[in-house]
Motif scaffolding. Structure first.
Motif: not given
Length: 190
Positions: A114-117, A52-55, A97-98
């Motif tokens: 992490t949050l995946s949408l 996941a990519a950092p915010l 996103v991380a």
């Protein structure tokens, strides 16, 4: 013969745009339910981001659920551990996103997740967070873990993902959508 051109026009009007990305405002609260005992499990993995990519700082937005945070904290029943808002593009392919919060110690944070949408008929979400207890060297001693998913979240509504002692409140709103007017306090009491 006349039905075929009409059918094509109807399909073109009502078919979703394949592969079209939409810009969304995402707001997330990770909370601890104080009445439920904490459950500690395996320590958060070293590679908790899992791709996941950092915010990005430029994606961050001012939170709009401040009144909700105040009510949760005033009740004494909840502790708000993480509150972030940002803007991102969503498509049918999940985007992760991380997120992290708290003072980092040698690259590890007290809160990591992490949050995946993904955007479709509904918004699909998959959330995974760890609330870590770190030693002075940044090593994770133990972690509380939250892991939930929901594949039918409605856009623009506040959604609750219950994980027992930890929970997530999340709102995913199309960018540019008008904010809903606040409900009258007298109506809420009835």
């Amino acid at each position: 013969m006349r039905a075929i051109p009409s059918l094509g026009l109807m399909l073109a009007l009502f078919a979703p745009l394949a592969g079209a990305d939409g810009l969304y405002r995402v707001e997330l609260l990770l909370i601890r339910q104080n009445a439920v005992p904490a459950l500690y499990g395996a320590a958060a993995p070293e590679d908790w981001r899992a791709g996941a990519a950092p915010l990005a700082a430029e994606a961050e937005r001012p939170p709009s659920l401040g009144d909700m945070v105040e009510r949760l904290q005033a009740s004494g029943d909840y502790t708000v551990l993480l509150h972030q808002a940002w803007q991102q593009s969503l498509s049918a392919e999940p985007t992760a996103v991380a997120l992290s919060a708290g003072e980092q110690t040698y690259g590890r944070s007290p809160i990591e997740g992490t949050l995946s949408l993904a955007d479709g008929r509904f918004v699909a979400t998959r959330a995974r967070f760890w609330v870590n207890q770190l030693d002075s060297n940044g090593g994770v001693q133990r972690s509380e873990q939250f892991r939930q998913s929901n594949s039918n979240m409605k856009r623009g509504q506040l959604n609750f993902l219950d994980g027992g002692h930890l929970a997530v409140l999340i709102k995913v709103t199309p960018a540019g959508m008008r904010a809903q007017p606040a409900a009258d306090a007298q109506l809420m009491e009835q």
